[in-house]
Design an enzyme around this catalytic site. Structure first.
Site, PDB file in Angstrom:
ATOM      1  N   HIS A 362       0.839  -1.210   0.000  1.00 43.19           N
ATOM      2  CA  HIS A 362       0.000   0.000   0.000  1.00 43.19           C
ATOM      3  C   HIS A 362       0.871   1.255   0.000  1.00 43.19           C
ATOM      4  CE1 HIS A 362      -3.507   2.538   1.147  1.00 43.19           C
ATOM      5  NE2 HIS A 362      -2.571   3.230   1.787  1.00 43.19           N
ATOM      6  N   GLU A 363       1.846   1.299   0.887  1.00 46.03           N
ATOM      7  CA  GLU A 363       2.698   2.495   0.965  1.00 46.03           C
ATOM      8  C   GLU A 363       3.556   2.651  -0.293  1.00 46.03           C
ATOM      9  OE1 GLU A 363       1.833   4.407   3.163  1.00 46.03           O
ATOM     10  OE2 GLU A 363       0.812   3.023   4.510  1.00 46.03           O
ATOM     11  N   HIS A 366       1.659   4.359  -2.973  1.00 45.47           N
ATOM     12  CA  HIS A 366       1.600   5.809  -2.746  1.00 45.47           C
ATOM     13  C   HIS A 366       2.724   6.555  -3.475  1.00 45.47           C
ATOM     14  CE1 HIS A 366      -1.664   7.081  -0.229  1.00 45.47           C
ATOM     15  NE2 HIS A 366      -1.427   6.165   0.707  1.00 45.47           N
ATOM     16  N   GLU A 385      -5.806   8.041  -1.709  1.00 46.82           N
ATOM     17  CA  GLU A 385      -5.937   6.884  -0.824  1.00 46.82           C
ATOM     18  C   GLU A 385      -6.769   5.756  -1.450  1.00 46.82           C
ATOM     19  OE1 GLU A 385      -4.327   6.009   1.565  1.00 46.82           O
ATOM     20  OE2 GLU A 385      -3.575   7.767   2.618  1.00 46.82           O
ATOM     21  N   TYR A 449     -10.872   4.637   2.172  1.00 47.44           N
ATOM     22  CA  TYR A 449     -10.105   3.458   1.778  1.00 47.44           C
ATOM     23  C   TYR A 449     -11.025   2.371   1.190  1.00 47.44           C
ATOM     24  CZ  TYR A 449      -5.900   5.035   4.337  1.00 47.44           C
ATOM     25  OH  TYR A 449      -4.800   5.728   4.774  1.00 47.44           O
TER      26      TYR A 449
END
Length: 514
Positions: A362-363, A366, A385, A449
């Site tokens: 997930h990060e 980003h 997000e 989310y």
């Protein structure tokens, strides 16, 4: 585009018998040339997108920071030179900077929910803050005010108006006190988290200066891409993971002076530890690094980051930087993204490997949605997000297959959303709203989310895989190094799909009926 040789051009000119005809020819040629270089076609099977090649080239702000860290006091003393460029069409009389550390000065302004404060400050609350010692231009001192909620805005009055396209050099001397907090900015038993720590220029856009406070919900940041040169002097027992590319490391009286450079990034963060081990590998020419504490976690974290980079390179477009780092940290919230660097709660390394993988992926996503394609995370948090959460699902689909992706979607996305829905009575769910309008972090997570990822799944089904993935590639290519808005994304989707989608978006984002 057809190109004429100089001999052919001379022949044409010699054959022109009248000056008037010559001028008409030249005018037409120039017009055709401008049109030819000004517009290009992106063809992707069943649609065509036109883009202007010649557009105003926005100059980037430049930051030079020279900082020294004092370990016993947990203090950073720094000098910062900002070359600020007025990229607006109006004269600016003042400049505004976020000075985020000041929100950590008082217990009632820290960016944590009330039930999180004891977790963040496991040894008790102590203040963190930033002191602005002086602000100058090249020639003279500048007057300034500390304003905003939590004294988190620095307003600098310019002695002369800054005209459009002009730039000014601003020099700021500051001191930062790092609090004992396990958050983006703070220290714990293993790491010193140095993020959102220096004066950073606020964004001025069509709505004016964006001076929103540091909310406890979400990631309340909005910034322009800039160039950085940063030096940090720390005791030699520390290893630093950073947004920047390491240019050199010098030994100075028991300390190391780390010199970093980072071009075209949205922010600059660092994390330091005396306990770090480093695992590194290469993927698609990118150095991927894992900063970890326990040997058994090294392979998991590194492989998750490598595979995510490789998959997202293929789906969205190539990651343009030289390195990407995943750093275990004293960070109880799970994970946090910064350009070329992400913080991961070190407790995750000791628990479920599947959860650790999910958070790292997930990060990493980003890096595309926030890091490269930016947006106002205060007013339109869903835009990065929700797409990041859905990108995480795409990782599972590409690495493990659709069956695994669907299982993750059902358990994490639909499960998270349905648990929230069962506990509330309000039927109108608005994803597109300011952070300050969410009731709590639980609602924020369930809508931004979970329901946000549900929206992208629905959009994909509505448009089909070919058009959907073309949209993501064009979106990344068009807005890389820029800030995009929800309206920008809607328009792009409509152009690529050749469909009217406003009502579809309004249904999902604003809770309106189609």
């Amino acid at each position: 585009m057809k190109v004429f040789s100089s001999r052919a051009i001379r022949k044409i000119v010699n054959n022109l018998k009248h000056k008037k005809m010559f001028m008409i020819f030249i005018t037409a040629a120039i017009f055709i040339f401008i049109i030819g270089i000004g517009i290009y076609r992106i063809k992707m099977s069943n649609y065509t997108v036109f883009e202007e090649i010649i557009s105003k080239i926005q100059k980037l702000n430049e930051y030079e920071i020279d900082a020294v860290y004092y370990d016993e006091e947990k203090i950073i003393e720094g000098t910062e030179k900002i070359i600020y460029v007025n990229n607006t069409n109006k004269t600016l009389d003042s400049l505004y900077f976020h000075i985020y550390p000041n929100v950590f000065k008082k217990r009632d302004t820290v960016p944590f929910d009330k039930n999180e404060i004891e977790i963040a400050y496991i040894n008790g609350f102590e203040p963190g803050y930033i002191n602005i010692k002086s602000v100058k231009s090249t020639k003279e001192g500048l007057s300034y005010l500390i304003i905003g909620k939590g004294n988190s805005i620095l307003k600098v009055k310019l002695n002369e108006g800054l005209e459009p396209e002009d730039s000014i050099k601003i020099y700021i001397n500051f001191m930062v006190k790092i609090p004992p907090a396990s958050g983006r900015f703070g220290y714990g038993k293993n790491t010193i988290n140095i993020a959102n720590w220096y004066p950073i220029a606020a964004v001025i856009d069509n709505s004016g200066w964006n001076l929103e406070p540091y909310y406890s919900i979400g990631d309340p940041f909005y910034s322009d891409v800039s160039n950085y040169r940063v030096t940090m002097t720390m005791p030699q027992n520390y290893i630093i993971a950073s947004t920047g590319d390491l240019i050199k490391r010098e030994s100075i009286e028991g300390n190391y002076k780390w010199s970093f450079e980072a071009k075209k990034v949205r922010d600059f963060a660092m994390i330091a530890s005396s306990k770090y081990k480093i695992a590194e590998d290469d993927v698609d020419g990118i150095a991927v690094r894992s900063y970890y504490f326990d040997d058994e976690s090294a392979e998991i974290s590194l492989n998750a980051a490598k595979d995510a980079i490789k998959i997202f390179n293929k789906i969205f477009g190539k990651y343009p930087y030289k390195h990407f780092s995943v750093a275990a940290s004293d960070f109880f919230i799970g994970g946090m993204e910064y350009p070329k660097l992400v913080f991961i709660d070190e407790g995750m390394y000791k628990g479920n490997d599947e959860i650790l993988e999910y958070i790292i992926v997930h990060e990493t996503a980003h890096q595309w949605w926030y890091g490269l394609v930016g947006n106002n995370e205060v007013k339109e948090a869903w835009l990065d997000e929700a797409l990041t959460e859905y990108s995480t699902l795409l990782y599972y689909e590409n690495k493990y297959g659709k069956e695994v992706k669907n299982k993750v979607y059902k358990e994490i996305i639909l499960g998270g959303y349905n648990r929230f829905r069962s506990s509330i009575r309000d039927n109108k769910e608005v994803l597109l709203k300011d952070l300050g309008k969410f009731n709590n972090s639980r609602e924020y997570h369930a809508l931004v989310y979970c329901k946000g990822a549900m929206f992208f799944e629905s959009l994909r089904r509505e448009l089909g895989d070919k058009v959907f993935f073309d949209i993501l590639k064009v979106y990344y290519d068009k807005y890389k190094y820029k800030n995009a808005t929800t309206e920008d994304f809607i328009k792009l989707c409509e152009i690529v799909s050749d469909r009217e989608l406003k009502s579809f978006f309004n249904k999902w984002l604003l809770g309106q009926k189609e």
